[in-house]
Design a protein around this motif. Structure first.
Motif, short mmCIF file in Angstrom:
data_model
loop_
_atom_site.label_atom_id
_atom_site.label_comp_id
_atom_site.label_asym_id
_atom_site.label_seq_id
_atom_site.Cartn_x
_atom_site.Cartn_y
_atom_site.Cartn_z
N PRO A 17 -3.43 -14.59 -17.62
CA PRO A 17 -3.98 -14.71 -18.97
C PRO A 17 -3.86 -16.12 -19.58
CG PRO A 17 -2.70 -12.71 -18.79
CD PRO A 17 -2.47 -13.50 -17.52
N THR A 18 -2.90 -16.90 -19.12
CA THR A 18 -2.68 -18.21 -19.74
C THR A 18 -2.70 -19.40 -18.78
OG1 THR A 18 -0.30 -17.91 -19.55
CG2 THR A 18 -1.34 -17.23 -21.63
N SER A 19 -2.90 -19.14 -17.48
CA SER A 19 -2.91 -20.24 -16.52
C SER A 19 -3.59 -19.81 -15.24
CB SER A 19 -1.47 -20.69 -16.21
OG SER A 19 -0.77 -19.69 -15.53
N THR A 20 -3.67 -20.74 -14.31
CA THR A 20 -4.20 -20.47 -12.97
C THR A 20 -3.15 -20.93 -11.97
OG1 THR A 20 -6.44 -20.90 -13.77
CG2 THR A 20 -6.11 -20.92 -11.39
N VAL A 21 -2.89 -20.12 -10.96
CA VAL A 21 -1.96 -20.49 -9.89
C VAL A 21 -2.80 -20.79 -8.65
CG1 VAL A 21 -0.02 -19.75 -8.45
CG2 VAL A 21 -0.15 -19.03 -10.85
N VAL A 22 -2.53 -21.93 -8.03
CA VAL A 22 -3.28 -22.38 -6.86
C VAL A 22 -2.31 -22.62 -5.72
CG1 VAL A 22 -4.93 -24.09 -5.98
CG2 VAL A 22 -4.90 -23.55 -8.43
N GLU A 23 -2.73 -22.23 -4.52
CA GLU A 23 -1.92 -22.40 -3.32
C GLU A 23 -2.59 -23.44 -2.43
OE1 GLU A 23 -0.23 -18.69 -1.37
OE2 GLU A 23 -1.81 -19.27 0.02
N GLY A 24 -1.82 -24.41 -1.93
CA GLY A 24 -2.37 -25.42 -1.04
C GLY A 24 -1.30 -26.41 -0.64
N ASP A 25 -1.70 -27.39 0.17
CA ASP A 25 -0.70 -28.41 0.49
C ASP A 25 -0.57 -29.34 -0.72
OD1 ASP A 25 -2.36 -30.81 0.72
OD2 ASP A 25 -2.99 -30.12 2.69
N ILE A 26 0.50 -30.10 -0.77
CA ILE A 26 0.84 -30.85 -1.97
C ILE A 26 -0.25 -31.84 -2.37
CG2 ILE A 26 2.20 -32.63 -0.78
CD1 ILE A 26 3.07 -30.97 -4.16
N ASP A 27 -0.88 -32.48 -1.39
CA ASP A 27 -1.95 -33.43 -1.72
C ASP A 27 -3.15 -32.71 -2.34
OD1 ASP A 27 -0.54 -35.69 -0.84
OD2 ASP A 27 -1.24 -35.43 1.22
N GLN A 28 -3.49 -31.53 -1.82
CA GLN A 28 -4.58 -30.75 -2.39
C GLN A 28 -4.27 -30.35 -3.83
OE1 GLN A 28 -4.45 -27.66 0.63
NE2 GLN A 28 -6.59 -28.09 1.17
N LEU A 29 -3.02 -29.98 -4.08
CA LEU A 29 -2.65 -29.53 -5.42
C LEU A 29 -2.73 -30.66 -6.43
CD1 LEU A 29 0.29 -27.08 -4.66
CD2 LEU A 29 -2.17 -26.60 -4.90
N TRP A 30 -2.24 -31.84 -6.08
CA TRP A 30 -2.34 -32.98 -7.00
C TRP A 30 -3.80 -33.29 -7.28
CZ3 TRP A 30 1.51 -33.97 -9.86
CH2 TRP A 30 2.82 -33.95 -9.39
N GLU A 31 -4.62 -33.27 -6.24
CA GLU A 31 -6.04 -33.61 -6.39
C GLU A 31 -6.77 -32.58 -7.25
OE1 GLU A 31 -9.41 -35.78 -6.31
OE2 GLU A 31 -7.45 -36.43 -5.59
N ILE A 32 -6.52 -31.29 -7.02
CA ILE A 32 -7.23 -30.27 -7.79
C ILE A 32 -6.76 -30.28 -9.25
CG2 ILE A 32 -5.79 -28.21 -7.37
CD1 ILE A 32 -9.65 -28.42 -7.38
N ALA A 33 -5.50 -30.57 -9.50
CA ALA A 33 -5.03 -30.68 -10.89
C ALA A 33 -5.79 -31.79 -11.61
CB ALA A 33 -3.52 -30.94 -10.92
N LYS A 34 -5.95 -32.91 -10.95
CA LYS A 34 -6.69 -34.03 -11.53
C LYS A 34 -8.15 -33.64 -11.78
CE LYS A 34 -8.16 -38.69 -10.25
NZ LYS A 34 -8.07 -39.71 -9.20
N GLU A 35 -8.78 -32.99 -10.81
CA GLU A 35 -10.18 -32.59 -10.95
C GLU A 35 -10.37 -31.57 -12.07
OE1 GLU A 35 -12.23 -31.53 -7.34
OE2 GLU A 35 -11.28 -33.18 -6.24
#
Length: 97
Positions: free
Chosen positions: A40-58
């Motif tokens: 309800p208040t966020s999104t949880v994403v699973e991936g390698d650390i580089d993917q997670l930093w990149e998707i957060a930025k995007e």
């Protein structure tokens, strides 16, 4: 696998609703083929650390690209290196059986 919890909040828009901004940001995750779960208040994403930093930025930049003048993005990364984990495991270990 590391987990990213992210909430992207446009501030100072004309409407109190920002579901379309959230939808567009989550679409970025889906386009990358990453596993995710909406809450309800966020999104949880699973991936390698580089993917997670990149998707957060995007996701953050997606809201800005829609003309929002101010965005507050909150992130939390759970990165365990001593054993494997994923979203399902993290939920299953705390749910009553």
């Amino acid at each position: 696998m590391p987990l990213l919890e992210i909430s992207v909040i446009p501030v100072g828009t004309e409407s109190a609703s920002f579901s379309s901004d959230v939808s567009n940001a989550v679409r970025k995750v889906a386009e990358k083929g990453l596993r995710y779960q909406l809450t309800p208040t966020s999104t949880v994403v699973e991936g390698d650390i580089d993917q997670l930093w990149e998707i957060a930025k995007e996701m953050h930049q997606e809201v800005i690209s829609n003309g929002t003048k101010r965005v507050v993005t909150n992130i939390s990364i759970d990165h365990r290196t001593d054993k494997q984990m994923d979203m399902n495991h993290q939920v299953n270990v705390v749910q009553p059986h």
